[in-house]
Design a protein around this motif. Structure first.
Motif, PDB file in Angstrom:
ATOM      1  N   ASP B  28       0.825  -1.198   0.000  1.00  0.00           N
ATOM      2  CA  ASP B  28       0.000   0.000   0.000  1.00  0.00           C
ATOM      3  C   ASP B  28       0.867   1.260   0.000  1.00  0.00           C
ATOM      4  O   ASP B  28       0.656   2.168  -0.804  1.00  0.00           O
ATOM      5  CB  ASP B  28      -0.911  -0.042   1.231  1.00  0.00           C
ATOM      6  N   GLN B 127      -5.576   0.293  -3.588  1.00  0.00           N
ATOM      7  CA  GLN B 127      -5.448   0.744  -2.202  1.00  0.00           C
ATOM      8  C   GLN B 127      -6.630   0.278  -1.361  1.00  0.00           C
ATOM      9  O   GLN B 127      -6.458  -0.164  -0.232  1.00  0.00           O
ATOM     10  CB  GLN B 127      -5.329   2.273  -2.126  1.00  0.00           C
ATOM     11  N   LEU B 130      -6.191  -3.414  -0.590  1.00  0.00           N
ATOM     12  CA  LEU B 130      -5.189  -3.669   0.453  1.00  0.00           C
ATOM     13  C   LEU B 130      -5.688  -3.198   1.815  1.00  0.00           C
ATOM     14  O   LEU B 130      -5.481  -3.859   2.832  1.00  0.00           O
ATOM     15  CB  LEU B 130      -3.878  -2.965   0.094  1.00  0.00           C
ATOM     16  N   HIS B 131      -6.369  -2.049   1.782  1.00  0.00           N
ATOM     17  CA  HIS B 131      -6.909  -1.520   3.027  1.00  0.00           C
ATOM     18  C   HIS B 131      -7.896  -2.513   3.646  1.00  0.00           C
ATOM     19  O   HIS B 131      -7.889  -2.748   4.857  1.00  0.00           O
ATOM     20  CB  HIS B 131      -7.595  -0.181   2.737  1.00  0.00           C
TER      21      HIS B 131
END
Lengths: 362, 313
Positions: B28, B127, B130-131
């Motif tokens: 990230d 993102q 991944l978050h």
């Protein structure tokens, strides 16, 4: 009363068990008998499962799911609880341990995560609070069985094994088995550990032995069986064999040692070629077959592809026997998913449903 | 008392989950940083890749492709997909030992990763993807903490988490502050990115304010007492869990809790001046060696011990 060769020649007969007595004479601690409802409404026993009967976790898990989905049905129906099963199973197993072991260690022996019934093994172990062990966790030393724990070896008293006879000990049974533990059977014979169910109980699953069960009950217990058997023709008897051969198109023929819905002929649904093939097989090895009239299993409404359709079902209650005998007031209902099919077996894509045991009115 | 095999599985669930979370964070930070094409961004990508053991310089120039492989490549032993698959596989082996709540969390991450559309979801919103993974893994740890008995099994799980974390943060510090041959990182952006990789930016700011000094960052990630990703904090926990786990083992075995205690003390009483005089590299690699030794001894003591020593006389 039971022909000697029927037992001694059964593939699941275990000579190694001769002259071995188990606590309370309870060999089949967990038994799942398949019941059906006949057209006249009475129940009859279709088959016995004494080897390693499975499915009880589905009964418990389905009940939980059903309660969540149909709370209204439960509220009014007076359904009896089945929650005590794990508790009863644990006390049955503990009761099998030697008297001088004050707090017996019970474990569940599983073949591992790749077994199709692993969910059940883990489920029961979790609900009983018993360790779920695999063969590689066990060590046998001086005819005692231990498991490898983080703090060293710990003695085991009772093994609820979910591994077939053949695989529990490579020294006694199949040599290529990695699922059991070397020396386990000797420890069992020495009385230092109890294996439940006892090896060799598969003899009683034999479909020819089944035919003798009502006689066994009358002779040994001196009482009449409460639930009748299905009428069964033993092809080992010449007179019965000729009757079977003459009526192949009306009967269901089953191989005695087979399970899982394999090796059977359903007369009314069979082709001429299939019948000819079975007739040859019957003549070649009559003792290997039994025949029963084709029974119209009762049906239950099932949701199939978003429509309600009837499907044939059978019912498997679970019986625990040790010091005492307990029957859980609920059962597993198994459904033959194909329309019209009479073969109800989870190995052949049957679906499992929970069945509700109702409180009998006083 | 628990089965050695079960303890082993729980320990590895902890390690794999921590590894996956760390990888997701590195990916990230790398992706966010390299949205700007600057010198510092390439430096950040190089650090992140080196911290996971990938030192090929051309990969840092194609950060998206590198992260894609790091996240989704099932063939790659170090990828997030592999780590999570292994964590779940281990959890399935010990399904009876972890609570349903804990298992469900891990199973949900597994479904997210094995979804046939996972590749597309990652491409469309890396993102966010991944978050979500990081958040899922936080929920897993939270569920384990809130619903599992804080007994031996839970301690093995956390032992895995903290040992893995110590080694991952140690590897990151070694890349950033250890290598004497490369010029030290001075760029403000690169330094904040390093803190982000250790999930340490906000806690750092609270202690040292926005004054980005390599020396302070090193001090914070090595020696801070309260920050859960500092090496000192990790070794504190490792010692704490090992001490309880080892309580019931008969004496005469290898002594992982002693090594853990020594390592904890070393970090507790370390002096920043001395570390710098001695060279941070030597200090960090010493810590990493001790962690590897603890791992080995945990095995010898609790999991793969020789049977002869433990048979009843």
């Amino acid at each position: 009363m039971v022909p000697r060769d029927l037992v001694l020649c059964a593939p699941s007969y275990r000579r190694e068990m001769q002259n071995l007595y188990v606590p309370h004479g309870a060999y089949a601690n967990v038994c799942g008998s398949d019941l059906i409802r006949q057209p006249d409404g009475t129940f009859a026993v279709l088959e016995d499962n004494l080897r390693v009967p499975s499915g009880v976790s589905y009964m418990l898990a389905n009940r939980e799911a059903a309660k969540r989905v149909f709370p209204g049905v439960f509220r009014g129906a007076g359904v009896r609880s089945i929650d005590r099963y794990p508790d009863l199973l644990l006390s049955t197993l503990k009761g099998m341990a030697a008297d001088w072991r004050p707090n017996p260690q019970v474990v569940v022996l599983t073949p591992g995560v790749y077994n199709s019934a692993y969910f059940e093994h883990a489920y029961l172990a979790r609900l009983m609070g018993a360790p779920l062990v695999e063969g590689r966790d066990l060590v046998v030393h001086d005819n005692m069985v231990y498991m490898r724990t983080t703090t060293g070896l710990r003695r085991i008293d009772v093994i609820y094994r979910r591994v077939d006879d053949d695989f529990i000990d490579p020294l006694t049974f199949r040599r290529d088995s990695g699922l059991g533990s070397a020396g386990l059977f000797n420890a069992y014979r020495a009385g230092n550990v109890v294996i439940c169910n006892a090896p060799g109980t598969g003899v009683a699953d034999d479909k020819a032995v089944y035919a003798y069960v009502p006689e066994i009950i009358r002779y040994y217990l001196g009482e009449d069986p409460i639930l009748p058997n299905i009428e069964t023709f033993l092809c080992r008897e010449p007179a019965q064999l000729s009757h079977v051969l003459a009526n192949l198109d009306k009967l269901v023929v089953k191989a005695v040692g087979a399970s899982g819905g394999y090796g059977m002929l359903i007369g009314p649904h069979s082709t001429r070629a299939e019948r000819a093939e079975f007739a040859d097989a019957l003549k070649a090895d009559p003792a290997n077959y039994i025949a029963q009239p084709t029974i119209q299993l009762s049906t239950a409404p099932c949701l199939i592809d978003s429509a309600i359709e009837p499907r044939h079902v059978d019912l498997r209650p679970f019986i625990l026997s040790g010091e005492k005998i307990a029957v859980t007031p609920g059962a597993l209902t198994r459904v033959a998913l194909r329309r019209g099919s009479l073969v109800v077996n989870s190995s052949q894509g049957g679906r499992l449903e929970g069945h509700l045991g109702h409180r009998r009115r006083p | 008392m628990m089965l050695a095999r079960v303890a082993d599985s729980l320990y590895w669930i902890g390690r794999y989950v921590e590894r996956a979370e760390h990888m997701a964070r590195l990916s990230d930070v790398m992706l966010t940083a390299t949205l700007d094409r600057t010198e510092a961004a390439t430096e950040v990508a190089r650090i992140a890749l080196a911290a996971v053991g990938d030192t090929e310089p051309e990969k840092a120039l194609a950060p998206f492709k590198a992260t894609q492989a790091l996240v989704l490549d099932r063939e790659d032993h170090g990828s997030i997909a592999t780590s999570l698959a292994r964590a779940r596989e281990n959890a399935r082996q010990v399904r009876d030992q972890i609570t349903t709540e804990t298992w469900e969390r891990l199973n949900l991450v597994h479904f997210r990763m094995t979804d046939p559309n996972a590749g597309r979801v990652f491409r469309d919103g890396s993102q966010a993807f991944l978050h979500d993974i990081i958040a899922d893994l936080h929920l897993f740890k939270g569920a384990a903490d809130a619903t599992m008995s804080h007994g031996e099994g839970w301690r093995f799980l956390l032992l895995g988490v903290y040992l893995e974390r110590a080694q991952l943060i140690g590897a990151l510090l070694e890349v950033c502050f250890g290598d004497g041959k490369r010029k030290p990182i001075t760029d403000h952006f690169a330094l904040t990115s390093v803190l982000r990789m250790a999930c340490a930016l906000e806690p750092y700011l609270r202690v040292y304010t926005a004054d980005m000094q390599p020396r302070f960052i090193l001090e914070f990630l090595l020696l801070d007492e309260d920050f859960p990703r500092s090496l000192r904090f990790c070794t504190d926990r490792i010692e704490e869990h090992l001490a309880v786990i080892a309580r019931n083992v008969e004496p005469g075995h290898a002594n992982p809790e002693r090594v853990a205690g020594r390592l904890r003390a070393r970090l507790q009483y370390a002096d920043m001046e001395e570390i710098q005089a001695q060279g941070a590299s030597a200090f960090i690699s010493g810590v990493l060696d001790e962690c590897a030794a603890i791992h080995r001894m945990v095995y010898e003591t609790f999991v793969a011990y020789p049977l002869e020593q433990r048979l009843p006389a």
